[in-house]
Design a protein around this motif. Structure first.
Motif, PDB file in Angstrom:
ATOM      1  N   GLU A   1      15.507  -2.396  -6.148  1.00 28.67           N
ATOM      2  CA  GLU A   1      14.949  -1.559  -5.435  1.00 28.67           C
ATOM      3  C   GLU A   1      14.478  -0.486  -6.258  1.00 28.67           C
ATOM      4  O   GLU A   1      13.086   0.716  -6.076  1.00 28.67           O
ATOM      5  N   LYS A   2      14.553   0.087  -7.294  1.00 21.85           N
ATOM      6  CA  LYS A   2      14.355   1.083  -8.562  1.00 21.85           C
ATOM      7  C   LYS A   2      13.008   0.704  -8.602  1.00 21.85           C
ATOM      8  O   LYS A   2      12.447   1.398  -8.599  1.00 21.85           O
ATOM      9  N   GLU A   3      12.920  -0.419  -9.293  1.00 24.65           N
ATOM     10  CA  GLU A   3      11.682  -0.722  -9.620  1.00 24.65           C
ATOM     11  C   GLU A   3      10.395  -1.175  -8.805  1.00 24.65           C
ATOM     12  O   GLU A   3       9.531  -0.807  -8.880  1.00 24.65           O
ATOM     13  N   ALA A   4      11.045  -1.360  -7.826  1.00 19.85           N
ATOM     14  CA  ALA A   4       9.400  -1.532  -6.128  1.00 19.85           C
ATOM     15  C   ALA A   4       9.787  -0.294  -5.880  1.00 19.85           C
ATOM     16  O   ALA A   4       8.302  -0.015  -5.937  1.00 19.85           O
ATOM     17  N   ALA A   5      10.402   0.367  -6.122  1.00 18.20           N
ATOM     18  CA  ALA A   5       9.975   2.079  -5.819  1.00 18.20           C
ATOM     19  C   ALA A   5       9.109   3.330  -6.385  1.00 18.20           C
ATOM     20  O   ALA A   5       8.377   3.299  -5.483  1.00 18.20           O
ATOM     21  N   LYS A   6       9.646   3.276  -7.535  1.00 14.10           N
ATOM     22  CA  LYS A   6       8.519   3.375  -8.840  1.00 14.10           C
ATOM     23  C   LYS A   6       7.434   3.048  -8.413  1.00 14.10           C
ATOM     24  O   LYS A   6       5.696   3.263  -8.664  1.00 14.10           O
ATOM     25  N   ILE A   7       7.061   1.214  -7.877  1.00 12.99           N
ATOM     26  CA  ILE A   7       5.877   0.721  -8.569  1.00 12.99           C
ATOM     27  C   ILE A   7       5.387   0.912  -6.524  1.00 12.99           C
ATOM     28  O   ILE A   7       4.023   0.843  -6.959  1.00 12.99           O
ATOM     29  N   LEU A   8       6.099   0.971  -5.875  1.00 14.65           N
ATOM     30  CA  LEU A   8       4.938   1.350  -4.623  1.00 14.65           C
ATOM     31  C   LEU A   8       4.803   2.735  -4.908  1.00 14.65           C
ATOM     32  O   LEU A   8       3.719   3.443  -4.417  1.00 14.65           O
ATOM     33  N   TRP A   9       5.369   3.591  -5.365  1.00 13.92           N
ATOM     34  CA  TRP A   9       4.473   5.409  -5.404  1.00 13.92           C
ATOM     35  C   TRP A   9       3.771   5.620  -6.941  1.00 13.92           C
ATOM     36  O   TRP A   9       2.730   6.273  -6.252  1.00 13.92           O
ATOM     37  N   ASP A  10       3.786   4.237  -7.376  1.00 14.16           N
ATOM     38  CA  ASP A  10       2.345   4.545  -8.561  1.00 14.16           C
ATOM     39  C   ASP A  10       1.157   4.594  -7.730  1.00 14.16           C
ATOM     40  O   ASP A  10       0.313   4.637  -7.479  1.00 14.16           O
ATOM     41  N   ILE A  11       1.251   3.002  -6.836  1.00 15.72           N
ATOM     42  CA  ILE A  11       0.464   2.690  -5.972  1.00 15.72           C
ATOM     43  C   ILE A  11      -0.128   3.563  -5.375  1.00 15.72           C
ATOM     44  O   ILE A  11      -0.735   4.269  -5.303  1.00 15.72           O
ATOM     45  N   LEU A  12       0.648   4.428  -4.664  1.00 13.86           N
ATOM     46  CA  LEU A  12       0.120   5.555  -3.443  1.00 13.86           C
ATOM     47  C   LEU A  12      -0.008   7.426  -4.158  1.00 13.86           C
ATOM     48  O   LEU A  12      -1.303   6.927  -3.773  1.00 13.86           O
ATOM     49  N   ASN A  13       0.635   6.739  -4.967  1.00 13.79           N
ATOM     50  CA  ASN A  13      -0.190   7.909  -5.951  1.00 13.79           C
ATOM     51  C   ASN A  13      -1.205   7.725  -6.631  1.00 13.79           C
ATOM     52  O   ASN A  13      -2.258   8.437  -6.598  1.00 13.79           O
ATOM     53  N   ASN A  14      -1.557   6.956  -7.565  1.00 10.15           N
ATOM     54  CA  ASN A  14      -2.995   6.759  -7.579  1.00 10.15           C
ATOM     55  C   ASN A  14      -3.827   6.824  -6.363  1.00 10.15           C
ATOM     56  O   ASN A  14      -5.383   7.045  -6.980  1.00 10.15           O
ATOM     57  N   LYS A  15      -3.859   5.996  -5.247  1.00  8.11           N
ATOM     58  CA  LYS A  15      -5.177   6.238  -3.992  1.00  8.11           C
ATOM     59  C   LYS A  15      -5.048   7.433  -3.763  1.00  8.11           C
ATOM     60  O   LYS A  15      -5.790   7.937  -3.750  1.00  8.11           O
ATOM     61  N   LEU A  16      -3.774   8.463  -3.124  1.00  8.40           N
ATOM     62  CA  LEU A  16      -3.692  10.242  -3.281  1.00  8.40           C
ATOM     63  C   LEU A  16      -5.175  10.546  -4.330  1.00  8.40           C
ATOM     64  O   LEU A  16      -5.529  11.650  -3.723  1.00  8.40           O
ATOM     65  N   GLN A  17      -4.604  10.049  -5.898  1.00  8.34           N
ATOM     66  CA  GLN A  17      -5.571  10.735  -6.854  1.00  8.34           C
ATOM     67  C   GLN A  17      -7.025  10.980  -6.277  1.00  8.34           C
ATOM     68  O   GLN A  17      -7.821  11.346  -6.812  1.00  8.34           O
ATOM     69  N   GLU A  18      -7.417   9.488  -6.294  1.00 10.69           N
ATOM     70  CA  GLU A  18      -8.931   8.632  -6.018  1.00 10.69           C
ATOM     71  C   GLU A  18      -8.938   9.411  -4.659  1.00 10.69           C
ATOM     72  O   GLU A  18     -10.249   9.463  -4.916  1.00 10.69           O
ATOM     73  N   ILE A  19      -8.261   9.823  -3.673  1.00  8.84           N
ATOM     74  CA  ILE A  19      -9.086   9.974  -2.911  1.00  8.84           C
ATOM     75  C   ILE A  19      -8.719  11.739  -3.277  1.00  8.84           C
ATOM     76  O   ILE A  19     -10.745  12.471  -2.760  1.00  8.84           O
ATOM     77  N   LYS A  20      -8.313  12.239  -3.967  1.00  8.69           N
ATOM     78  CA  LYS A  20      -8.677  13.695  -4.906  1.00  8.69           C
ATOM     79  C   LYS A  20     -10.122  14.107  -4.823  1.00  8.69           C
ATOM     80  O   LYS A  20     -10.021  15.414  -5.488  1.00  8.69           O
ATOM     81  N   LYS A  21     -10.038  12.663  -5.744  1.00  9.46           N
ATOM     82  CA  LYS A  21     -11.326  13.097  -6.442  1.00  9.46           C
ATOM     83  C   LYS A  21     -12.291  13.779  -5.266  1.00  9.46           C
ATOM     84  O   LYS A  21     -13.532  13.575  -6.100  1.00  9.46           O
ATOM     85  N   HIS A  22     -12.539  13.202  -4.125  1.00 14.58           N
ATOM     86  CA  HIS A  22     -13.695  12.879  -3.713  1.00 14.58           C
ATOM     87  C   HIS A  22     -13.700  15.169  -2.844  1.00 14.58           C
ATOM     88  O   HIS A  22     -14.703  15.100  -3.132  1.00 14.58           O
ATOM     89  N   LEU A  23     -12.218  15.069  -3.419  1.00 15.05           N
ATOM     90  CA  LEU A  23     -12.649  16.968  -3.043  1.00 15.05           C
ATOM     91  C   LEU A  23     -12.879  17.749  -4.185  1.00 15.05           C
ATOM     92  O   LEU A  23     -13.650  18.392  -3.952  1.00 15.05           O
ATOM     93  N   ASP A  24     -13.593  17.002  -5.476  1.00 19.11           N
ATOM     94  CA  ASP A  24     -13.851  18.139  -6.489  1.00 19.11           C
ATOM     95  C   ASP A  24     -14.795  18.017  -6.770  1.00 19.11           C
ATOM     96  O   ASP A  24     -15.221  17.853  -6.224  1.00 19.11           O
TER      97      ASP A  24
END
Length: 62
Positions: free
Chosen positions: A39-62
């Motif tokens: 579960e700890k590994e799954a949470a980290k992988i999921l966090w990375d997926i969500l965070n990467n997508k949020l960073q991708e979305i953020k690029k549209h703001l810059d």
């Protein structure tokens, strides 16, 4: 505060809850799909997926 800021501020809690629900729902799906998941590994992988997508979305703001 303009109308956009006011609207988003009023819905801030709802947006945060939806994001948390997305995270927790996907962790549950891992529990259902994977026998004895780390579960700890799954949470980290999921966090990375969500965070990467949020960073991708953020690029549209810059």
């Amino acid at each position: 505060m303009d109308a956009t800021q006011k609207d988003l501020q009023n819905r801030k809690s709802e947006i945060e809850k939806e994001l948390e629900l997305l995270f927790t729902t996907n962790l549950k799906i891992v529990d259902w799909d994977v026998p004895e998941p780390d579960e700890k590994e799954a949470a980290k992988i999921l966090w990375d997926i969500l965070n990467n997508k949020l960073q991708e979305i953020k690029k549209h703001l810059d």
